[in-house]
Design a protein around this motif. Sequence first.
Motif, mmCIF file in Angstrom:
data_model
loop_
_atom_site.group_PDB
_atom_site.id
_atom_site.type_symbol
_atom_site.label_atom_id
_atom_site.label_comp_id
_atom_site.label_asym_id
_atom_site.label_seq_id
_atom_site.Cartn_x
_atom_site.Cartn_y
_atom_site.Cartn_z
ATOM 1 N N HIS A 67 0.873 -11.715 -20.990
ATOM 2 C CA HIS A 67 1.855 -12.505 -21.741
ATOM 3 C C HIS A 67 2.503 -11.654 -22.831
ATOM 4 O O HIS A 67 3.735 -11.603 -22.956
ATOM 5 N N ILE A 71 4.564 -18.831 -18.252
ATOM 6 C CA ILE A 71 4.959 -17.672 -19.061
ATOM 7 C C ILE A 71 6.459 -17.708 -19.327
ATOM 8 O O ILE A 71 6.918 -17.446 -20.447
ATOM 9 N N GLN A 92 7.198 -20.162 -22.055
ATOM 10 C CA GLN A 92 6.760 -19.706 -23.368
ATOM 11 C C GLN A 92 7.675 -18.626 -23.946
ATOM 12 O O GLN A 92 7.966 -18.624 -25.149
ATOM 13 N N ARG A 103 -5.020 -11.926 -19.039
ATOM 14 C CA ARG A 103 -3.847 -12.802 -18.960
ATOM 15 C C ARG A 103 -3.120 -12.877 -20.299
ATOM 16 O O ARG A 103 -1.877 -12.937 -20.335
#
Length: 287
Positions: free
Chosen positions: A132, A174, A177, A128
Motif C-alpha cells: 500500500h 487500494i 484508499q 500488504r
Amino acid sequence: MRDFSSDHRWLSLNTATVRKQGDLIAIIDACARHGIRAIDPWRDQVAAVGLDRAVRAVHDAGLELSGYCRGGMFTADAAHRIEARDDNRRAVDEAKALGAPCIVLVVGGLPQYSRPGSVASKDIVAARTQVHDAIAEMLEYAREADMPLAIEPLHPAYAADRACVNSTKQALDICDQLDPERTGALGVALDVYHIWWDPELMPQIARAGKDRLLAFHVCDWLVPTKDILNDRGMMGDGVIDITSVRSAVEAQGFAGYSEIEIFSNDWWARPMDEVLRTCIARHRTVV
C-alpha cells in the motif's frame, strides 16, 4: 459485448507468450506478419534489445501497447526499499518512452522472494501494508509522467512469492484508499487466470467501473495444472468461462484489448508462427 469473430483488431499479444521463441524485435516482426496490432512487452525483453531500439521497432511496425510489464515487487527489507523505489521509477520512464497506456503492477509477496537478499519474513500483513505504502509513493511519480498504474491481483497460490494482493476486491480497496476521486491514475489489470475462481468477481468488476478497468488478460486454466507458473492453457483448452468475464468487463464500458498472456512450457516449445495463428483463431472463437 463486442464481436471478435470476424477479425482480431482487439487482440494484443503479451510478449511473454512467445518469449522463448525470439527476442522482442523478432516478436514485433511476427506480430506485423500476422496483423496483430498491439503488444504488452516485458521489461527484461526491452532491456535485452535496448530501450531506444524497442521504441523504434514499435513505432516502425505501427504497433500500439496495451500495457507494460511490469512494475511492482515492492516488498523488501529496509536495505532494499530504495532499490525497489528506483526500479519502479525506471519502469515509469520506460513505459512513457514506449507509449504504454499503463504499467501492470505485480506487487510482490514476502520480502525475501520479491527482492533477493532481503531478510526473510513470514508477516504477510506487514507485506500488504508495505505494498500500500509503496504504491502510494510510486503513484506520485507516475502522476507526474501521466502514467496510470494497474494493480494485477494474482491467484492466492502466488501470495508468498509474487503477489500478496490476491483478489479484485483487495486491489480495488487500494485504489479507493489512494485514489478516491477515481482520477484514472490507479486501477486494475484483470487476468482471468488469476481471478476466475473468485465468488465475488462479478460484483467487484461492477465496482471497478470503466475508469478502473485498465487492462484485461486472457488465457486458460488447465486441469490438471502441472506447473502453477508455466502451465497456462491456450484459451478454450481449460475451464475458464472467458466470455462471461469479458462480457462483465465490457458491460462496464471497457473497450480495450483482450491481451493474450500465456506462460507455458508447452506453447514455448512450438514455432512462433504456430502460436500466433492459434492465438488469433481462439481470439475469434473462444474469447
